[in-house]
Write a protein that holds these residues in place. Structure first.
Motif, PDB file in Angstrom:
ATOM      1  N   LYS A 181     -11.923  -9.003  23.048  1.00 23.90           N
ATOM      2  CA  LYS A 181     -12.545  -7.780  23.807  1.00 23.90           C
ATOM      3  C   LYS A 181     -11.478  -7.380  24.969  1.00 23.90           C
ATOM      4  N   ASP A 182     -11.096  -8.449  25.820  1.00 28.04           N
ATOM      5  CA  ASP A 182      -9.844  -8.100  26.575  1.00 28.04           C
ATOM      6  C   ASP A 182      -8.967  -7.407  26.883  1.00 28.04           C
ATOM      7  N   LEU A 183      -8.047  -6.748  25.623  1.00 23.96           N
ATOM      8  CA  LEU A 183      -7.595  -6.134  24.929  1.00 23.96           C
ATOM      9  C   LEU A 183      -7.885  -4.591  25.268  1.00 23.96           C
ATOM     10  N   GLY A 184      -6.742  -4.186  25.969  1.00 25.10           N
ATOM     11  CA  GLY A 184      -7.191  -2.622  25.864  1.00 25.10           C
ATOM     12  C   GLY A 184      -6.203  -2.316  24.666  1.00 25.10           C
ATOM     13  N   VAL A 185      -7.275  -1.976  23.695  1.00 22.74           N
ATOM     14  CA  VAL A 185      -6.341  -1.315  22.920  1.00 22.74           C
ATOM     15  C   VAL A 185      -6.848   0.080  22.100  1.00 22.74           C
ATOM     16  N   ALA A 186      -5.606   0.918  21.276  1.00 21.69           N
ATOM     17  CA  ALA A 186      -5.522   2.414  20.848  1.00 21.69           C
ATOM     18  C   ALA A 186      -6.662   2.596  20.289  1.00 21.69           C
ATOM     19  N   THR A 187      -8.043   3.609  20.083  1.00 22.89           N
ATOM     20  CA  THR A 187      -8.567   3.757  19.143  1.00 22.89           C
ATOM     21  C   THR A 187      -8.325   4.486  18.688  1.00 22.89           C
ATOM     22  N   TYR A 188      -9.234   4.769  17.488  1.00 20.85           N
ATOM     23  CA  TYR A 188      -9.195   5.755  16.400  1.00 20.85           C
ATOM     24  C   TYR A 188     -10.280   5.660  15.494  1.00 20.85           C
ATOM     25  N   ARG A 189     -11.170   6.471  15.459  1.00 20.45           N
ATOM     26  CA  ARG A 189     -12.108   6.473  14.164  1.00 20.45           C
ATOM     27  C   ARG A 189     -12.785   5.305  14.425  1.00 20.45           C
ATOM     28  N   GLU A 193       0.660  -0.932  -0.113  1.00 22.63           N
ATOM     29  CA  GLU A 193      -0.338   0.436   0.327  1.00 22.63           C
ATOM     30  C   GLU A 193       0.928   1.179  -0.331  1.00 22.63           C
ATOM     31  N   LEU A 194       2.043   1.403   0.625  1.00 19.45           N
ATOM     32  CA  LEU A 194       2.957   2.198   1.063  1.00 19.45           C
ATOM     33  C   LEU A 194       3.583   2.341  -0.403  1.00 19.45           C
ATOM     34  N   GLU A 195       3.942   1.715  -1.418  1.00 20.89           N
ATOM     35  CA  GLU A 195       4.408   1.946  -1.942  1.00 20.89           C
ATOM     36  C   GLU A 195       3.713   2.037  -4.087  1.00 20.89           C
ATOM     37  N   LYS A 196       1.893   1.393  -3.308  1.00 23.26           N
ATOM     38  CA  LYS A 196       0.923   2.101  -4.138  1.00 23.26           C
ATOM     39  C   LYS A 196       0.332   3.278  -4.309  1.00 23.26           C
ATOM     40  N   LYS A 197       0.717   3.678  -2.571  1.00 19.39           N
ATOM     41  CA  LYS A 197       0.164   5.188  -2.637  1.00 19.39           C
ATOM     42  C   LYS A 197       0.907   6.427  -2.037  1.00 19.39           C
ATOM     43  N   LYS A 198       2.234   6.145  -2.522  1.00 21.99           N
ATOM     44  CA  LYS A 198       2.894   7.089  -1.974  1.00 21.99           C
ATOM     45  C   LYS A 198       2.457   8.087  -0.283  1.00 21.99           C
ATOM     46  N   THR A 199       1.487   7.244   0.136  1.00 21.11           N
ATOM     47  CA  THR A 199       1.031   8.595   0.961  1.00 21.11           C
ATOM     48  C   THR A 199       1.340   7.438   2.730  1.00 21.11           C
ATOM     49  N   SER A 200       1.452   8.240   3.769  1.00 20.64           N
ATOM     50  CA  SER A 200       1.576   7.643   5.013  1.00 20.64           C
ATOM     51  C   SER A 200       0.520   6.364   5.037  1.00 20.64           C
ATOM     52  N   ILE A 201       0.062   4.794   5.459  1.00 18.63           N
ATOM     53  CA  ILE A 201       0.248   4.162   6.202  1.00 18.63           C
ATOM     54  C   ILE A 201      -0.882   3.621   7.683  1.00 18.63           C
ATOM     55  N   THR A 202      -1.097   3.924   7.414  1.00 15.35           N
ATOM     56  CA  THR A 202      -2.233   3.185   9.071  1.00 15.35           C
ATOM     57  C   THR A 202      -2.250   1.992   9.346  1.00 15.35           C
ATOM     58  N   GLY A 203      -1.790   0.908   9.951  1.00 19.13           N
ATOM     59  CA  GLY A 203      -2.129  -0.449  10.177  1.00 19.13           C
ATOM     60  C   GLY A 203      -3.698  -0.196  11.474  1.00 19.13           C
ATOM     61  N   VAL A 204      -4.499  -0.961  10.669  1.00 17.17           N
ATOM     62  CA  VAL A 204      -5.468  -1.057  12.084  1.00 17.17           C
ATOM     63  C   VAL A 204      -6.549  -2.432  11.633  1.00 17.17           C
ATOM     64  N   LEU A 205      -7.109  -2.192  12.653  1.00 19.77           N
ATOM     65  CA  LEU A 205      -7.972  -3.598  12.663  1.00 19.77           C
ATOM     66  C   LEU A 205      -9.423  -2.840  13.447  1.00 19.77           C
ATOM     67  N   PRO A 206     -10.552  -3.936  12.564  1.00 19.76           N
ATOM     68  CA  PRO A 206     -11.571  -3.707  12.442  1.00 19.76           C
ATOM     69  C   PRO A 206     -11.970  -3.977  13.945  1.00 19.76           C
ATOM     70  N   LEU A 207     -12.623  -3.148  15.350  1.00 13.55           N
ATOM     71  CA  LEU A 207     -12.879  -3.434  16.545  1.00 13.55           C
ATOM     72  C   LEU A 207     -13.266  -5.091  16.958  1.00 13.55           C
ATOM     73  N   ASN A 208     -14.258  -5.311  16.399  1.00 13.82           N
ATOM     74  CA  ASN A 208     -14.786  -6.900  15.652  1.00 13.82           C
ATOM     75  C   ASN A 208     -14.648  -7.991  15.918  1.00 13.82           C
ATOM     76  N   ILE A 209     -12.994  -7.826  15.355  1.00 11.91           N
ATOM     77  CA  ILE A 209     -11.753  -8.838  15.092  1.00 11.91           C
ATOM     78  C   ILE A 209     -10.960  -8.778  16.226  1.00 11.91           C
ATOM     79  N   VAL A 210     -11.421  -7.757  17.775  1.00  8.98           N
ATOM     80  CA  VAL A 210      -9.811  -7.129  18.499  1.00  8.98           C
ATOM     81  C   VAL A 210     -10.500  -8.245  19.941  1.00  8.98           C
TER      82      VAL A 210
END
Length: 183
Positions: free
Chosen positions: A125-133, A106-123
């Protein structure tokens, strides 16, 4: 290029995280073994991680010393020195080569910064994760000069970013389930 970020102060853990063992193997080695399957990999160290430097020397893992002023400053320094790169946190023991490859693509294709994320429904439940948007932010990114796009990853174990003694215990239990030879 892939750069493993391993120069932090580890304030929540109280000791250098990259050299902590998960199932008898240093956490940095779990990450390095996966990232080196994809591309040239370098470990970013700082004055905060002398034991990690010793590990890199012993294992013949290439590294660079950053100024060690903080995460943002070090990432900016690395971008200036090396140009766009994929960053992977040293405290993601269950990262897979395919996770890193997707971010690199994705970095090579889009030439923009990429943030790896996980959909909350696969995280888990007992892990305290940082969420954004509405996503869990994981420690794999494409670092470039501008922009930001999210890329969804599917590996739920990326939600386990090892920062505390409780999380290292959890990582050890998971590793033993995934790799019975370590039991």
């Amino acid at each position: 290029m892939i750069i493993i970020l391993a120069g932090g102060k580890s304030t929540r853990m109280g000791k250098e995280k990259p050299v902590l063992k998960i199932a008898d193997k240093e956490m940095l080695l779990w990450v390095y073994n996966e990232s080196s399957k994809i591309d040239e990999t370098l470990v970013a160290l700082s004055k905060n991680t002398p034991k990690t430097r010793e590990l890199c020397l012993r294992e013949r893992i290439p590294f660079v010393n950053t100024p060690g002023r903080g995460y943002v400053e070090d990432v900016q320094w690395l971008l200036k020195e090396f140009g766009p790169f994929v960053s992977v946190s040293a405290d993601l023991p269950f990262v897979k080569a395919c996770d890193i490859a997707l971010i690199r693509s994705e970095l090579e294709k889009k030439k923009t910064s990429i943030t790896g994320v996980l959909p909350l429904n696969i995280v888990p439940k007992d892990l305290g994760v940082a969420t954004y948007r509405g996503y869990a932010i994981v420690g794999i990114n494409g670092v470039s000069y501008e922009g930001e796009e999210f890329v969804e990853l599917r590996n739920p174990l990326l939600a386990l970013n090892v920062n505390t003694p409780r999380e290292i215990e959890l990582a050890n239990r998971i590793a033993k389930l995934l790799h019975p030879k370590f039991t």
